[in-house]
Design a protein around this motif. Structure first.
Motif: not given
Length: 647
Positions: A196-200, A205-213, A262-263
């Motif tokens: 169902f998903f495309g490439d995530l 990577t972005y959420c990890t780099a930004a610390g958006l947990f 790194t994003y």
């Protein structure tokens, strides 16, 4: 057709225990799903084998005996959330402060993690076979003999380590993992295939780099789109449905490094569009531009979440991250946006960072562009970048981001927005956690001071023997429960003290005097009650004979007319009524016990004829808010040997 999912902007008495009020038990309530670490309320699923007892209460009535209260003991089970969970970290009972799970374990609580092979609670198997349900995939707590001193079950909330926690000291979950789980899980998700998903990968990577947990706790039944909308907003990214797959594209437009990754965003426009590419209908402009006035833009953004840790302790207090445009505020322009609620965010630092992202978007993304393209541009999709060149509007290689694409007869109707490079990123910096103005009701009470324990007088053989207890504590002490043992091992709660008693010691000797009805106007009773934190007040001259200012001094009961303050907690008591209740008005040495016998003293009835019986007492304290009751296993033991005045 493809596009973004938009998410910005948003006096009689009743029989004992009749109508038991406490933890709510609701049939058909949705089973919560917890990702990461969150605080949730429990749902009562079992309350069995209630046993009622009575206790005495001191400090609530100005009578010789305290008021009767009821206590309850029962087997209890509280449902938490879908399992399997990693564990329960801590808990709160009513408004008490946070307590580590080890303290609840010492009180008899245990956790069923909610595995798929979970067995039924052994208590149900042994005593209620018909109710012995294993509750597989349901995490719950149980206690075979929970004491409920007030006669009702407390409202419990629990800090739970749920699904998909990142680990390594990070208690939150990754937004990408939550998204995939909600869509693909066969138990609580949509049970859709992973295809169902495309490439995530860029989103991850972005959420990890930004610390958006985040750590969402889905406790109420809502449309699924609302859960997804909150998730995407908290991760500052946009979902795109294109080519039969769901993709998630971050708004970030500059490289970002953090958490060892790194994003790097894709900032290359796919097409430079000009008059040769736009489709027209009649005399209409090839590019239609709608611009929001600067005065319409919000210049303050508030994002509310929960702060997991305040002063190092679990709190989960509502917390707001704020971002504001100082330049416009200094000009007297105040346009605060409606508060955005995102309780899945458990850090004020992330709240502040997200608020800054949204503010920069509000101030800089102000133009909407509409134009039509032919079929040869079918590879374009939302979140792609293109440039626009159109002389009549002064557009020259102006970068824009596509937000919508609608299929029309001869191509595509496209909607785009400004893409001012560098405004979709912000510097993360440490943000102070607000402590709030509300008092912390979980403050530790401190131990109860060494109490004064004595027997009340028994002038009549029909009067019951009463053991009296006077207690007090430090500045945060609000009272204590009274537990007694006759063997030093097994304790039973027999009462509650809710007022500070005025008690201490004599600071000078007191000579003997005639007993009542004579009044001792010669001697002075000097006492120190500073440690109790209480005070003494004078009475009328008639109060002496009426014993309205009754006191206990080392076996003698007496009264006084005047209490003169001579220092901090120091009093001189004069005009004394000595030898009340047929006690001996003998001499007393300095350091002897003094107690003001008022309604703060707890009276515990005992049978006559127990002269010489040793008693052990434990007095676990609660604070001035009636919360944070001490663990009985940690408090000191006080002993007393009964001297039966009726024996």
């Amino acid at each position: 057709m493809s596009g973004l999912i938009s998410f910005f902007g948003g006096n009689s008495s009743a029989p004992a225990f009749a109508g038991l009020k406490g933890q709510t038990s609701v049939y058909g309530l949705p089973i919560p799903i917890v990702y990461g670490r969150a605080r949730i309320a429990a749902n009562l699923i079992h309350l069995l084998d209630q046993a009622q007892s009575t206790v005495q209460s001191g400090g609530k009535a100005a009578s010789k005996s305290g008021a009767t209260q009821y206590a309850l003991r029962a087997a209890v089970a509280l449902a938490l959330c879908e399992g399997p969970i990693a564990g329960v970290i801590s808990g709160w009972a009513d408004k008490s402060g946070v307590r580590d799970m080890s303290r609840f374990t010492a009180e008899g609580w245990s956790v069923a993690l909610g595995t798929s092979t979970q067995a039924a609670w052994s208590y149900l198997t042994a005593h209620h076979v018909s109710e012995a349900v294993p509750y597989q995939l349901l995490a719950y707590l149980r206690n075979e003999g929970l004491d409920m001193p007030s006669g009702s079950l407390a409202n419990y909330t629990w800090e739970v380590d749920g699904l998909l926690a990142i680990g390594g000291g990070n208690f939150d979950a990754h937004p990408k993992d939550i998204l995939v789980d909600l869509v693909t899980d066969v138990n609580h998700g949509l049970a859709l295939p992973a295809t169902f998903f495309g490439d995530l990968s860029a989103y991850q990577t972005y959420c990890t780099a930004a610390g958006l947990f985040v750590s969402p706790a889905y406790t109420a039944q809502r449309p699924g789109i609302e859960h997804f909308r909150e998730l995407f907003q908290a991760s500052y990214s946009a979902p795109v449905w294109s080519d039969g797959k769901l993709k998630v594209i971050p708004y970030c437009d500059t490289p970002l490094t953090g958490n060892a990754v790194t994003y790097t965003p894709n900032t290359t426009p796919l097409y430079d569009l000009n008059d040769d590419h736009f489709l027209r209908e009649g005399d209409e402009e090839p590019v239609r531009v709608t611009r929001k006035r600067a005065a319409e833009a919000f210049n303050q953004i508030f994002v509310e979440g929960e702060e997991r840790y305040i002063n190092g302790a679990s709190a989960y207090a509502p917390t707001v991250g704020e971002a504001k445009d100082q330049a416009s505020l200094e000009l007297g322009i105040f346009r605060p946006a409606p508060k955005i609620s995102l309780p899945l965010i458990k850090s004020v630092t992330i709240l502040r960072l997200l608020a800054q992202y949204l503010l920069q978007r509000e101030l800089n993304v102000r133009c909407e562009y509409r134009f039509r393209l032919g079929w040869k541009f079918s590879l374009l999709e939302p979140m792609d970048l293109v440039t626009l060149t159109e002389a009549s509007f002064g557009l020259t290689l102006t970068p824009v981001r596509i937000t919508e694409m609608h299929e029309i007869d001869d191509g595509w109707d496209v909607v785009a927005e400004d893409w001012p490079f560098g405004t979709a990123s912000a510097t993360a910096y440490t943000t102070q956690v607000g402590s709030g103005s509300a008092p912390f009701q979980g403050i530790a009470p401190g131990n109860t001071n060494t109490p004064a324990i004595f027997e009340s007088p028994g002038p009549l053989p029909t009067d019951p023997l009463e053991v009296c207890i006077a207690a007090a504590g430090g500045v945060n002490w609000g009272g204590c429960d009274v537990h007694v043992s006759t063997d030093g091992t097994t304790y039973h709660k027999v009462g509650t003290i809710t007022k500070r008693a005025a008690y201490g010691t004599l600071t000078a000797s007191l000579a003997s005097a005639p007993a009542l009805p004579a009044v001792d106007s010669t001697h002075t009773l000097a006492v120190n009650i500073a440690a109790s934190g209480a005070a003494l007040a004078s009475g009328a001259s008639t109060d002496v004979a009426a014993l309205l200012t009754l006191c206990y001094v080392d076996g003698e009961f007496l009264s006084f007319a005047t209490a003169s303050l001579t220092g901090t907690g120091l009093y001189s008591l004069t005009t004394l009524g000595r030898g009340a209740y047929a006690t001996q008005p003998r001499a007393h040495s300095s350091g002897s016990t003094f107690v003001r016998c008022d309604d703060a003293v707890l009276h515990l009835p005992f049978p006559q004829g127990v002269n010489g019986q040793q008693l052990w007492f434990k007095l676990p304290a609660f604070n001035i808010y009636g919360r944070a009751l001490e663990d009985i296993s940690t408090v000191p033991v006080f002993t007393h040997t009964i001297v039966d005045v009726t024996a």
